[in-house]
Design an enzyme around this catalytic site. Structure first.
Site, PDB file in Angstrom:
ATOM      1  CG  ASN A   1      39.377  36.013  55.305  1.00  0.00           C
ATOM      2  OD1 ASN A   1      39.966  36.106  54.232  1.00  0.00           O
ATOM      3  ND2 ASN A   1      38.994  37.071  56.007  1.00  0.00           N
TER       4      ASN A   1
ATOM      5  CD  GLU B   1      32.202  36.474  54.763  1.00  0.00           C
ATOM      6  OE1 GLU B   1      32.069  35.265  54.606  1.00  0.00           O
ATOM      7  OE2 GLU B   1      33.214  36.970  55.305  1.00  0.00           O
TER       8      GLU B   1
ATOM      9  CB  SER C   1      38.896  39.472  58.207  1.00  0.00           C
ATOM     10  OG  SER C   1      40.027  39.734  58.981  1.00  0.00           O
TER      11      SER C   1
ATOM     12  CG  HIS D   1      34.563  40.345  56.590  1.00  0.00           C
ATOM     13  ND1 HIS D   1      34.858  39.138  56.022  1.00  0.00           N
ATOM     14  CD2 HIS D   1      35.721  41.062  56.557  1.00  0.00           C
ATOM     15  CE1 HIS D   1      36.128  39.112  55.672  1.00  0.00           C
ATOM     16  NE2 HIS D   1      36.669  40.270  55.981  1.00  0.00           N
TER      17      HIS D   1
HETATM   18  N1  CAA Z   1      39.613  52.557  45.585  1.00  0.00           N
HETATM   19  C1  CAA Z   1      38.714  52.865  44.623  1.00  0.00           C
HETATM   20  N2  CAA Z   1      38.720  52.313  43.373  1.00  0.00           N
HETATM   21  C2  CAA Z   1      39.697  51.424  43.112  1.00  0.00           C
HETATM   22  C3  CAA Z   1      40.663  51.055  44.065  1.00  0.00           C
HETATM   23  C4  CAA Z   1      40.596  51.665  45.344  1.00  0.00           C
HETATM   24  N3  CAA Z   1      41.469  51.361  46.304  1.00  0.00           N
HETATM   25  N4  CAA Z   1      41.486  50.134  43.487  1.00  0.00           N
HETATM   26  C5  CAA Z   1      41.036  49.939  42.232  1.00  0.00           C
HETATM   27  N5  CAA Z   1      39.961  50.715  42.005  1.00  0.00           N
HETATM   28  C6  CAA Z   1      39.155  50.785  40.791  1.00  0.00           C
HETATM   29  C7  CAA Z   1      39.939  51.450  39.656  1.00  0.00           C
HETATM   30  O1  CAA Z   1      39.801  52.848  39.717  1.00  0.00           O
HETATM   31  C8  CAA Z   1      39.289  50.863  38.406  1.00  0.00           C
HETATM   32  O2  CAA Z   1      38.082  51.558  38.137  1.00  0.00           O
HETATM   33  P1  CAA Z   1      37.493  51.671  36.611  1.00  0.00           P
HETATM   34  O3  CAA Z   1      37.191  50.258  36.187  1.00  0.00           O
HETATM   35  O4  CAA Z   1      36.282  52.507  36.775  1.00  0.00           O
HETATM   36  O5  CAA Z   1      38.592  52.300  35.821  1.00  0.00           O
HETATM   37  C9  CAA Z   1      38.895  49.442  38.858  1.00  0.00           C
HETATM   38  O6  CAA Z   1      38.877  49.456  40.301  1.00  0.00           O
HETATM   39  C10 CAA Z   1      39.903  48.431  38.379  1.00  0.00           C
HETATM   40  O7  CAA Z   1      41.205  48.827  38.865  1.00  0.00           O
HETATM   41  P2  CAA Z   1      42.533  48.755  38.016  1.00  0.00           P
HETATM   42  O8  CAA Z   1      42.197  48.914  36.554  1.00  0.00           O
HETATM   43  O9  CAA Z   1      43.522  49.708  38.612  1.00  0.00           O
HETATM   44  O10 CAA Z   1      43.154  47.341  38.311  1.00  0.00           O
HETATM   45  P3  CAA Z   1      42.465  45.927  38.253  1.00  0.00           P
HETATM   46  O11 CAA Z   1      41.553  45.799  37.075  1.00  0.00           O
HETATM   47  O12 CAA Z   1      43.584  44.967  38.426  1.00  0.00           O
HETATM   48  O13 CAA Z   1      41.560  45.874  39.567  1.00  0.00           O
HETATM   49  C11 CAA Z   1      41.317  45.204  41.787  1.00  0.00           C
HETATM   50  C12 CAA Z   1      42.097  46.072  40.825  1.00  0.00           C
HETATM   51  C13 CAA Z   1      39.850  45.694  41.858  1.00  0.00           C
HETATM   52  C14 CAA Z   1      41.964  45.339  43.141  1.00  0.00           C
HETATM   53  C15 CAA Z   1      41.329  43.731  41.248  1.00  0.00           C
HETATM   54  O14 CAA Z   1      42.667  43.338  41.014  1.00  0.00           O
HETATM   55  C16 CAA Z   1      40.702  42.745  42.179  1.00  0.00           C
HETATM   56  O15 CAA Z   1      39.490  42.587  42.215  1.00  0.00           O
HETATM   57  N6  CAA Z   1      41.551  42.036  42.980  1.00  0.00           N
HETATM   58  C17 CAA Z   1      41.077  41.073  43.965  1.00  0.00           C
HETATM   59  C18 CAA Z   1      40.604  41.807  45.193  1.00  0.00           C
HETATM   60  C19 CAA Z   1      40.101  40.874  46.227  1.00  0.00           C
HETATM   61  O16 CAA Z   1      40.097  39.664  46.099  1.00  0.00           O
HETATM   62  N7  CAA Z   1      39.669  41.456  47.345  1.00  0.00           N
HETATM   63  C20 CAA Z   1      39.213  40.714  48.477  1.00  0.00           C
HETATM   64  C21 CAA Z   1      40.362  40.548  49.397  1.00  0.00           C
HETATM   65  S1  CAA Z   1      39.892  39.632  50.822  1.00  0.00           S
HETATM   66  C22 CAA Z   1      39.348  40.759  51.878  1.00  0.00           C
HETATM   67  O17 CAA Z   1      39.390  41.933  51.688  1.00  0.00           O
HETATM   68  C23 CAA Z   1      38.792  40.217  53.126  1.00  0.00           C
HETATM   69  C24 CAA Z   1      39.699  39.891  54.189  1.00  0.00           C
HETATM   70  O18 CAA Z   1      39.234  39.772  55.292  1.00  0.00           O
HETATM   71  C25 CAA Z   1      41.135  39.616  54.019  1.00  0.00           C
END
Ligand code: CAA
Length: 283
Positions: free
Chosen positions: A190, A152, A119, A140
């Site tokens: 990041n 990415e 990352s 990524h």
């Molecule tokens: N696996 C599969 N599906 C998942 C899941 C998982 N781990 N977590 C959530 N989902 C699905 C749910 O089943 C749900 O599906 P439906 O719409 O079909 O019902 C959908 O995603 C939405 O989930 P929730 O309703 O439970 O909750 P939410 O609406 O709050 O969404 C989230 C959860 C998708 C995590 C959302 O909060 C989100 O987008 N958060 C930000 C995530 C983000 O920024 N990620 C990038 C992080 S940085 C990174 O990863 C890079 C790095 O190097 C650090």
């Protein structure tokens, strides 16, 4: 060449998610880890996640079962010998990753592409651990991998066009959008996300507001799906700290200094969701 056999190295949350989307995209996937218990936990969680996806109508139960059957607990790295592409998703540490890349370079066939889910770390430096820098690339993925659209794609200085095309094509087959970025610390994602998270930690550290309030400000005020501290817990506080250290060292700019509170949480073993405690407690 066409990528059909994939090895995923590291069965943590990112490795599991990558294995899942690769299997759904029709690839045979070997999942490797030094810890057998982590492989079985990953196989269970992928099975559960595939069933939930089928129940939500994202694909049929038959497709979920076929994808699960394409996933094989891989054991040691030597089983990666026949892979068309290996994706490394181990801990965010250059020495560990270089060790894995050097080992894979000796094990894998000469056509195998070696990709890293790093990352923030330099792909050019990682490639220097191998005799095949043209076939080393960054892929990524974002957490949670089954949900997030972005991959990415990061070229090292010597990465070939062919390697880039294979990696971007694979990401597209997985239903993701590949975006090309250059090999700078933290890439784009990041470099922007992690200083925001670090600043949120400073706001708590300096007593500006408590964690819940900082998160609510960003959710309700900026329409972020989750607040930066809840997101840090999802990513893993150890990973957040490692990325801040890479930015700090890579740019030599004090604006990237990790917040002492982030460092002390990591020292305390409060790593976020995976350890049951971070800025929040998890059942
Ligand atoms: N696996 C599969 N599906 C998942 C899941 C998982 N781990 N977590 C959530 N989902 C699905 C749910 O089943 C749900 O599906 P439906 O719409 O079909 O019902 C959908 O995603 C939405 O989930 P929730 O309703 O439970 O909750 P939410 O609406 O709050 O969404 C989230 C959860 C998708 C995590 C959302 O909060 C989100 O987008 N958060 C930000 C995530 C983000 O920024 N990620 C990038 C992080 S940085 C990174 O990863 C890079 C790095 O190097 C650090």
């Amino acid at each position: 060449m066409g990528i059909n056999n994939i090895s995923v190295v590291g069965a943590g949350q990112m490795g599991s998610g990558i294995a899942q989307v690769a299997a759904l995209a029709g690839c045979r996937v070997l999942l490797h880890d030094t810890d057998d218990a982590r492989i079985s936990a990953a196989m269970d969680s992928i099975g559960r996640s595939l069933m939930i996806g089928a129940a939500k109508g994202r694909y049929s139960p038959e497709e979920a079962a076929t994808a699960l059957a394409r996933l094989v607990p891989g054991g040691g790295l030597s089983a990666a010998a026949d892979a068309d592409l290996v994706i490394e998703a181990a801990t965010e540490n250059m020495a560990v990753k270089k060790g894995i890349f050097a080992a894979l370079d000796g094990i894998c066939g000469e056509g195998t592409i070696l990709a890293s889910n790093t990352s923030s770390l330099s792909l050019t430096e990682l490639a220097s651990a191998t005799e095949r820098p043209e076939q080393v690339i960054g892929m990524h993925f974002m957490n949670p991998v089954p949900v997030m659209k972005l991959v990415e794609i990061i070229r090292g200085l010597r990465t070939s066009e062919e390697t880039y095309a294979e990696a971007a094509g694979l990401a597209a087959r997985m239903g993701k959008t590949p975006l090309e970025v250059r090999d700078f610390p933290g890439f784009v994602s990041n470099r922007i996300l992690m200083p925001m998270i670090n600043e949120a930690v400073y706001a708590v550290y300096e007593g500006v507001a408590k964690a819940e309030t900082v998160d609510d400000v960003m959710r309700l005020g900026m329409n972020h799906p989750m607040g930066p501290l809840a997101l840090a817990d999802l990513i893993g506080l150890d990973t957040c700290l490692a990325i801040m250290e890479t930015l700090h060292e890579g740019f030599g700019d004090s604006k990237y200094r990790p917040c002492p509170l982030l460092r002390s949480y990591v020292h305390a073993g409060w790593l976020g969701r995976k350890s049951g405690r971070g800025f929040y407690a998890y059942g």
